[in-house]
Design a protein around this motif. Structure first.
Motif, PDB file in Angstrom:
ATOM      1  N   LYS A  29     -51.387 -71.565  10.526  1.00 43.80           N
ATOM      2  CA  LYS A  29     -52.745 -71.378   9.992  1.00 43.80           C
ATOM      3  C   LYS A  29     -52.878 -70.246   8.898  1.00 43.80           C
ATOM      4  O   LYS A  29     -51.924 -69.348   8.859  1.00 43.80           O
ATOM      5  CB  LYS A  29     -53.545 -70.669  11.319  1.00 43.80           C
ATOM      6  CG  LYS A  29     -53.207 -71.590  12.560  1.00 43.80           C
ATOM      7  CD  LYS A  29     -54.226 -72.903  12.190  1.00 43.80           C
ATOM      8  CE  LYS A  29     -54.350 -73.890  13.388  1.00 43.80           C
ATOM      9  NZ  LYS A  29     -54.583 -75.154  13.365  1.00 43.80           N
ATOM     10  N   LYS A  30     -54.089 -70.141   8.140  1.00 45.46           N
ATOM     11  CA  LYS A  30     -54.194 -69.012   7.160  1.00 45.46           C
ATOM     12  C   LYS A  30     -55.149 -68.314   7.547  1.00 45.46           C
ATOM     13  O   LYS A  30     -56.188 -68.592   8.202  1.00 45.46           O
ATOM     14  CB  LYS A  30     -54.507 -69.802   5.946  1.00 45.46           C
ATOM     15  CG  LYS A  30     -53.321 -70.510   5.362  1.00 45.46           C
ATOM     16  CD  LYS A  30     -53.615 -71.022   3.927  1.00 45.46           C
ATOM     17  CE  LYS A  30     -52.712 -71.923   3.142  1.00 45.46           C
ATOM     18  NZ  LYS A  30     -52.944 -72.554   2.214  1.00 45.46           N
ATOM     19  N   ILE A  31     -55.004 -66.947   7.328  1.00 47.46           N
ATOM     20  CA  ILE A  31     -55.947 -65.816   7.620  1.00 47.46           C
ATOM     21  C   ILE A  31     -56.201 -64.992   6.349  1.00 47.46           C
ATOM     22  O   ILE A  31     -55.146 -64.757   6.053  1.00 47.46           O
ATOM     23  CB  ILE A  31     -55.397 -65.108   8.887  1.00 47.46           C
ATOM     24  CG1 ILE A  31     -55.080 -65.970  10.068  1.00 47.46           C
ATOM     25  CG2 ILE A  31     -56.269 -63.921   9.227  1.00 47.46           C
ATOM     26  CD1 ILE A  31     -54.490 -65.216  11.151  1.00 47.46           C
ATOM     27  N   VAL A  32     -57.232 -64.571   6.219  1.00 39.47           N
ATOM     28  CA  VAL A  32     -57.433 -63.494   5.294  1.00 39.47           C
ATOM     29  C   VAL A  32     -58.134 -62.233   5.679  1.00 39.47           C
ATOM     30  O   VAL A  32     -59.072 -62.331   6.411  1.00 39.47           O
ATOM     31  CB  VAL A  32     -58.445 -64.206   4.199  1.00 39.47           C
ATOM     32  CG1 VAL A  32     -58.805 -63.234   2.866  1.00 39.47           C
ATOM     33  CG2 VAL A  32     -57.892 -65.501   3.386  1.00 39.47           C
ATOM     34  N   ALA A  33     -57.449 -61.223   5.387  1.00 40.62           N
ATOM     35  CA  ALA A  33     -58.055 -60.014   6.018  1.00 40.62           C
ATOM     36  C   ALA A  33     -58.350 -58.854   4.644  1.00 40.62           C
ATOM     37  O   ALA A  33     -57.573 -59.029   3.807  1.00 40.62           O
ATOM     38  CB  ALA A  33     -56.834 -59.179   6.851  1.00 40.62           C
ATOM     39  N   VAL A  56     -65.397 -60.750  12.807  1.00 42.49           N
ATOM     40  CA  VAL A  56     -64.902 -62.151  12.614  1.00 42.49           C
ATOM     41  C   VAL A  56     -65.825 -62.732  11.694  1.00 42.49           C
ATOM     42  O   VAL A  56     -66.824 -63.025  12.230  1.00 42.49           O
ATOM     43  CB  VAL A  56     -64.276 -62.601  13.849  1.00 42.49           C
ATOM     44  CG1 VAL A  56     -63.845 -64.004  13.648  1.00 42.49           C
ATOM     45  CG2 VAL A  56     -63.025 -61.943  14.456  1.00 42.49           C
ATOM     46  N   HIS A  57     -65.240 -63.783  10.698  1.00 42.68           N
ATOM     47  CA  HIS A  57     -66.158 -64.741  10.148  1.00 42.68           C
ATOM     48  C   HIS A  57     -65.246 -66.141  10.339  1.00 42.68           C
ATOM     49  O   HIS A  57     -64.082 -66.049   9.611  1.00 42.68           O
ATOM     50  CB  HIS A  57     -66.578 -64.265   8.492  1.00 42.68           C
ATOM     51  CG  HIS A  57     -67.192 -63.120   8.620  1.00 42.68           C
ATOM     52  ND1 HIS A  57     -68.548 -63.096   8.826  1.00 42.68           N
ATOM     53  CD2 HIS A  57     -66.639 -61.909   7.953  1.00 42.68           C
ATOM     54  CE1 HIS A  57     -68.932 -61.968   8.749  1.00 42.68           C
ATOM     55  NE2 HIS A  57     -67.950 -61.103   8.479  1.00 42.68           N
ATOM     56  N   LEU A  58     -65.810 -67.096  10.834  1.00 43.89           N
ATOM     57  CA  LEU A  58     -65.166 -68.236  10.885  1.00 43.89           C
ATOM     58  C   LEU A  58     -65.738 -69.223   9.922  1.00 43.89           C
ATOM     59  O   LEU A  58     -66.772 -69.619   9.880  1.00 43.89           O
ATOM     60  CB  LEU A  58     -65.048 -68.646  12.425  1.00 43.89           C
ATOM     61  CG  LEU A  58     -64.350 -67.884  13.413  1.00 43.89           C
ATOM     62  CD1 LEU A  58     -64.645 -68.271  14.964  1.00 43.89           C
ATOM     63  CD2 LEU A  58     -62.735 -67.688  13.077  1.00 43.89           C
ATOM     64  N   PHE A  59     -64.706 -70.129   9.550  1.00 44.81           N
ATOM     65  CA  PHE A  59     -65.167 -71.292   8.709  1.00 44.81           C
ATOM     66  C   PHE A  59     -64.556 -72.557   9.302  1.00 44.81           C
ATOM     67  O   PHE A  59     -63.314 -72.681   9.576  1.00 44.81           O
ATOM     68  CB  PHE A  59     -64.837 -71.206   7.192  1.00 44.81           C
ATOM     69  CG  PHE A  59     -65.596 -69.941   6.602  1.00 44.81           C
ATOM     70  CD1 PHE A  59     -66.761 -69.890   5.781  1.00 44.81           C
ATOM     71  CD2 PHE A  59     -65.154 -68.749   6.822  1.00 44.81           C
ATOM     72  CE1 PHE A  59     -67.486 -68.994   5.291  1.00 44.81           C
ATOM     73  CE2 PHE A  59     -65.782 -67.235   6.343  1.00 44.81           C
ATOM     74  CZ  PHE A  59     -67.004 -67.703   5.546  1.00 44.81           C
ATOM     75  N   THR A  62     -64.588 -77.644   6.037  1.00 46.88           N
ATOM     76  CA  THR A  62     -65.175 -77.777   4.605  1.00 46.88           C
ATOM     77  C   THR A  62     -65.664 -76.447   4.052  1.00 46.88           C
ATOM     78  O   THR A  62     -66.609 -76.526   3.336  1.00 46.88           O
ATOM     79  CB  THR A  62     -66.410 -78.974   4.924  1.00 46.88           C
ATOM     80  OG1 THR A  62     -67.154 -78.253   5.849  1.00 46.88           O
ATOM     81  CG2 THR A  62     -65.904 -80.162   5.407  1.00 46.88           C
ATOM     82  N   GLN A  63     -65.299 -75.597   4.709  1.00 47.27           N
ATOM     83  CA  GLN A  63     -65.765 -73.974   4.307  1.00 47.27           C
ATOM     84  C   GLN A  63     -67.016 -73.662   4.346  1.00 47.27           C
ATOM     85  O   GLN A  63     -67.700 -72.796   3.947  1.00 47.27           O
ATOM     86  CB  GLN A  63     -65.478 -74.024   2.512  1.00 47.27           C
ATOM     87  CG  GLN A  63     -64.193 -74.132   2.243  1.00 47.27           C
ATOM     88  CD  GLN A  63     -63.184 -73.109   3.014  1.00 47.27           C
ATOM     89  OE1 GLN A  63     -63.256 -71.983   2.751  1.00 47.27           O
ATOM     90  NE2 GLN A  63     -61.920 -73.680   3.154  1.00 47.27           N
ATOM     91  N   ASN A  64     -67.756 -74.481   5.526  1.00 48.36           N
ATOM     92  CA  ASN A  64     -69.047 -74.111   6.194  1.00 48.36           C
ATOM     93  C   ASN A  64     -68.898 -72.985   7.154  1.00 48.36           C
ATOM     94  O   ASN A  64     -68.101 -73.266   8.011  1.00 48.36           O
ATOM     95  CB  ASN A  64     -69.698 -75.282   6.687  1.00 48.36           C
ATOM     96  CG  ASN A  64     -69.990 -76.245   5.501  1.00 48.36           C
ATOM     97  OD1 ASN A  64     -70.622 -75.750   4.318  1.00 48.36           O
ATOM     98  ND2 ASN A  64     -70.088 -77.298   5.912  1.00 48.36           N
ATOM     99  N   ARG A  65     -69.629 -72.008   7.209  1.00 46.37           N
ATOM    100  CA  ARG A  65     -69.481 -71.021   8.031  1.00 46.37           C
ATOM    101  C   ARG A  65     -69.695 -71.595   9.583  1.00 46.37           C
ATOM    102  O   ARG A  65     -70.796 -72.161   9.481  1.00 46.37           O
ATOM    103  CB  ARG A  65     -70.249 -69.717   8.012  1.00 46.37           C
ATOM    104  CG  ARG A  65     -70.082 -68.494   8.677  1.00 46.37           C
ATOM    105  CD  ARG A  65     -70.563 -67.302   8.196  1.00 46.37           C
ATOM    106  NE  ARG A  65     -70.286 -66.256   8.874  1.00 46.37           N
ATOM    107  CZ  ARG A  65     -70.571 -64.996   8.583  1.00 46.37           C
ATOM    108  NH1 ARG A  65     -71.195 -64.488   7.540  1.00 46.37           N
ATOM    109  NH2 ARG A  65     -70.088 -64.063   9.627  1.00 46.37           N
ATOM    110  N   CYS A  66     -68.880 -71.180  10.595  1.00 46.37           N
ATOM    111  CA  CYS A  66     -69.257 -71.767  11.938  1.00 46.37           C
ATOM    112  C   CYS A  66     -70.105 -70.831  12.475  1.00 46.37           C
ATOM    113  O   CYS A  66     -70.176 -69.447  12.422  1.00 46.37           O
ATOM    114  CB  CYS A  66     -68.010 -71.677  12.860  1.00 46.37           C
ATOM    115  SG  CYS A  66     -66.902 -73.135  11.856  1.00 46.37           S
TER     116      CYS A  66
END
Length: 66
Positions: A29-33, A56-59, A62-66
């Motif tokens: 998994k990739k995470i950006v901080a 936390v911001h989850l996507f 398809t790069q749509n925010r959850c």
């Protein structure tokens, strides 16, 4: 970064002046901080991270925010 928390490996760092975007890998998994720019982080370092659930911001894939 934190001594407790999720163990990750730093894959790359984007320097933005006062802040840095740190690209991390956990398992597959990739995470950006986003962190303050005064850290002594290096690509390949293994660190542990933790965060506030309010931050936390989850996507989805398809790069749509959850």
């Amino acid at each position: 970064m934190n001594e407790k928390g999720l163990p990750v490996t730093i894959e790359s760092i984007d320097y933005l002046g006062a802040e840095e975007l740190v690209n991390l890998k956990y398992s597959n998994k990739k995470i950006v901080a986003k962190v303050s720019g005064n850290n002594k982080l290096n690509i390949g370092d293994r660190v542990n991270i933790s965060w506030s659930t309010e931050s936390v911001h989850l996507f989805d894939k398809t790069q749509n925010r959850c």
